[in-house]
Design an enzyme around this catalytic site. Structure first.
Site, short mmCIF file in Angstrom:
data_model
loop_
_atom_site.label_atom_id
_atom_site.label_comp_id
_atom_site.label_asym_id
_atom_site.label_seq_id
_atom_site.Cartn_x
_atom_site.Cartn_y
_atom_site.Cartn_z
N ASP A 193 8.04 -15.14 -125.24
CA ASP A 193 8.86 -14.27 -124.29
C ASP A 193 8.03 -13.53 -123.57
OD1 ASP A 193 8.60 -12.23 -126.03
OD2 ASP A 193 10.65 -11.96 -126.80
N PHE A 194 8.76 -12.39 -123.07
CA PHE A 194 7.78 -11.62 -122.04
C PHE A 194 7.59 -10.23 -122.61
CE2 PHE A 194 9.74 -14.54 -119.10
CZ PHE A 194 9.07 -15.03 -118.39
P1 OAD Z 1 12.28 -10.53 -122.81
O1 OAD Z 1 10.80 -10.85 -123.27
O2 OAD Z 1 12.42 -9.37 -121.82
O3 OAD Z 1 13.60 -10.57 -123.74
C1 OAD Z 1 13.27 -11.49 -124.80
C2 OAD Z 1 14.42 -10.97 -125.89
O4 OAD Z 1 14.64 -12.02 -126.87
C3 OAD Z 1 13.99 -9.80 -126.57
O5 OAD Z 1 14.89 -8.69 -126.56
C4 OAD Z 1 13.58 -10.35 -128.20
O6 OAD Z 1 13.58 -9.39 -129.12
C5 OAD Z 1 14.52 -11.32 -128.20
N1 OAD Z 1 13.98 -12.77 -128.64
C6 OAD Z 1 12.72 -13.27 -128.80
N2 OAD Z 1 12.56 -14.39 -129.59
C7 OAD Z 1 13.97 -14.49 -130.25
C8 OAD Z 1 14.55 -15.26 -131.11
N3 OAD Z 1 13.73 -16.61 -131.51
N4 OAD Z 1 15.81 -15.10 -131.54
C9 OAD Z 1 16.49 -14.13 -131.09
N5 OAD Z 1 15.82 -13.13 -130.27
C10 OAD Z 1 14.79 -13.14 -129.81
O7 OAD Z 1 12.74 -11.83 -121.87
P2 OAD Z 1 13.96 -11.95 -120.74
O8 OAD Z 1 14.86 -11.03 -121.10
O9 OAD Z 1 14.33 -13.36 -120.63
O10 OAD Z 1 10.94 -13.16 -114.95
O11 OAD Z 1 13.11 -11.51 -119.41
C11 OAD Z 1 13.74 -11.63 -118.06
C12 OAD Z 1 12.91 -11.64 -117.06
O12 OAD Z 1 11.61 -10.89 -117.10
C13 OAD Z 1 12.07 -12.98 -117.19
O13 OAD Z 1 13.04 -14.04 -116.49
C14 OAD Z 1 10.88 -13.07 -116.56
C15 OAD Z 1 10.31 -11.38 -116.83
O14 OAD Z 1 9.76 -10.77 -115.88
C16 OAD Z 1 10.29 -14.19 -114.26
O15 OAD Z 1 9.66 -14.87 -114.99
C17 OAD Z 1 10.30 -14.22 -113.05
#
Ligand code: OAD
Length: 423
Positions: A78-79
């Site tokens: 994730d990010f």
């Molecule tokens: P984030 O990395 O901000 O958030 C991911 C969330 O998922 C976090 O709250 C983690 O705790 C949770 N998480 C990770 N793995 C998990 C799992 N297996 N089960 C449950 N929870 C889990 O990612 P996004 O919210 O998607 O933009 O980020 C939004 C945008 O920010 C993305 O689309 C990206 C970035 O800038 C672009 O790529 C253009």
């Protein structure tokens, strides 16, 4: 600021009614005062209560909003997760700041880091997770109104979820465009180049870089449009907000229709996607499935997860996405069906990928050669290698195929420590 590169949009082209409805519905949160006519109430804030309203047929128009957390179990980082997230692992790229990897100005100057990342993340190595298949299952049971995803990995499509029920709000790797002359690129040609650490260039204008249509920071419309928007709403929106509104405009009415919102695997930190949790009507139940609380915004917006009000509108499952959807599927009596969909889906994808791989090997080498290309290739290879080490991504499709499901190391560690909790 993010920009939808595939949207040719000008706020002033919209009629006044449209502009107003765009501004006042989603972005100002007016939905909070607009109850839906027939909305089920949750008996409490548990995932069981949510299952009850689906099972009883009270919730049959479900919107699912997803983020990177639903793909970590597939091996895609994730990010923002500390340690394992992409933004914590880009030091080797010597970026001025982590998000620069998705910054259009930086990309134009130094495209290699993005192409190295694209090489690692290009669809075809990663299998959809249980969560992706659960969304498909909602569709198969005719209760999915729409899936809005922030993810660019196309794993939703790989489950067979039709495009009619999917919005990839931040774009995806499924298409590509020349950043210079805007000519659409042939995605197979682009993919071949990227996987061979070569930068795909436009055949129309000769020099333009062809970039997968992922939403980048800073690909912008003229400044005045953003400024006028900020003034008209009184809220400071990013450039991304405007474009996102345009992109999502046709879908706003869906939020009006929704009778349940399920948000899975996102930190809800990127606006305006995050504010869409307030785009459903004010009494529509909302479930959050995530490792950590998210979407609790200021000014009484977003999720009410602390139980301060008597109204039991919001439910939360804190733990792994796959654990959450497995639990929900079980409660709905769909457990076996989910397992079967997941197993069969993986089997079919693996067989398809093996065939594609064989076909690719038989194709003659058509990539350009030359000094500059060789230097680019070397840089991209080096960066991709470094990235692979820190992100633990599967090296090849075969590795993924042989290992079956690639598990997110953080998820696996967490499983050892404690079971997912429910509140
Ligand atoms: P984030 O990395 O901000 O958030 C991911 C969330 O998922 C976090 O709250 C983690 O705790 C949770 N998480 C990770 N793995 C998990 C799992 N297996 N089960 C449950 N929870 C889990 O990612 P996004 O919210 O998607 O933009 O980020 C939004 C945008 O920010 C993305 O689309 C990206 C970035 O800038 C672009 O790529 C253009």
């Amino acid at each position: 600021c993010l920009f939808f590169s595939d949207v040719d949009f000008d706020l002033e082209d919209l009629d006044l009614d449209t502009q107003q409805s765009v501004d006042t519905t989603v972005m100002t949160g007016d939905k909070r005062n607009k109850p839906a006519p027939k909305t089920a109430a949750l008996r409490d804030a548990s995932i069981d209560a949510v299952a009850e309203i689906i099972k009883s047929g009270q919730a049959k128009k479900i919107i699912v909003m997803t983020g990177a957390g639903i793909s970590t179990a597939a091996g895609i980082p994730d990010f923002r997760s500390k340690g394992t997230g992409l933004y914590d692992n880009l030091q080797k790229f010597n970026l001025p700041y982590a998000e620069a990897i998705f910054d259009i100005d930086y990309f134009m100057e130094k495209p290699e880091p993005f192409y190295a990342l694209a090489k690692e993340l290009f669809p075809g190595r990663y299998l959809p997770t249980k969560t992706h298949y659960f969304i498909k299952l909602l569709h198969d049971h005719n209760v999915l109104l729409h899936n809005f995803t922030q993810n660019i990995d196309t794993l939703e499509r790989l489950t067979g979820l039709p495009g009619t029920h999917l919005v990839e709000a931040h774009g995806s790797f499924a298409s590509a465009t020349c950043v210079h002359c805007k000519t659409p690129g042939d995605i197979n040609h682009v993919k071949k180049h990227i996987l061979k650490s070569q930068i795909p260039r436009c055949t129309s204008c000769k020099d333009g870089l062809i970039k997968p249509d992922i939403t980048f920071f800073g690909q912008s419309l003229p400044e005045k449009f953003y400024d006028s928007l900020d003034v008209s709403t009184g809220i400071s929106f990013s450039k991304y907000s405007l474009i996102c509104k345009a992109k999502l405009y046709n879908y706003f009415q869906l939020f009006d229709e929704a009778d349940l919102l399920i948000v899975i695997g996102t930190s809800l930190q990127v606006q305006p996607f995050a504010s869409l949790v307030d785009a459903v009507n004010s009494e529509v139940p909302r479930l959050l499935i995530n490792r950590e609380p998210a979407g609790v915004f200021q000014s009484r917006r977003g999720y009410e997860l602390r139980g301060k009000t008597k109204k039991k509108r919001d439910a939360v499952w804190l733990g792994d996405c796959d654990g959450g959807v497995e639990k929900l599927a079980e409660l709905l009596g769909w457990g076996k069906e989910l397992d079967e969909l997941h197993r069969k889906g993986h089997e079919e994808l693996k067989a398809k990928w093996i065939k594609e791989e064989e076909a690719l090997e038989e194709e003659p080498e058509t990539l350009p050669s030359g000094k500059a290309t060789a230097a680019e290739k070397e840089t991209i290879d080096q960066l991709a290698e470094e990235l692979e080490k820190v992100l633990h991504v599967p090296e090849t499709k075969e590795e993924n195929i042989l290992k079956d499901d690639v598990k997110d190391p953080k998820t696996e560690d967490a499983k050892e420590d404690k079971k997912p909790s429910q509140s």
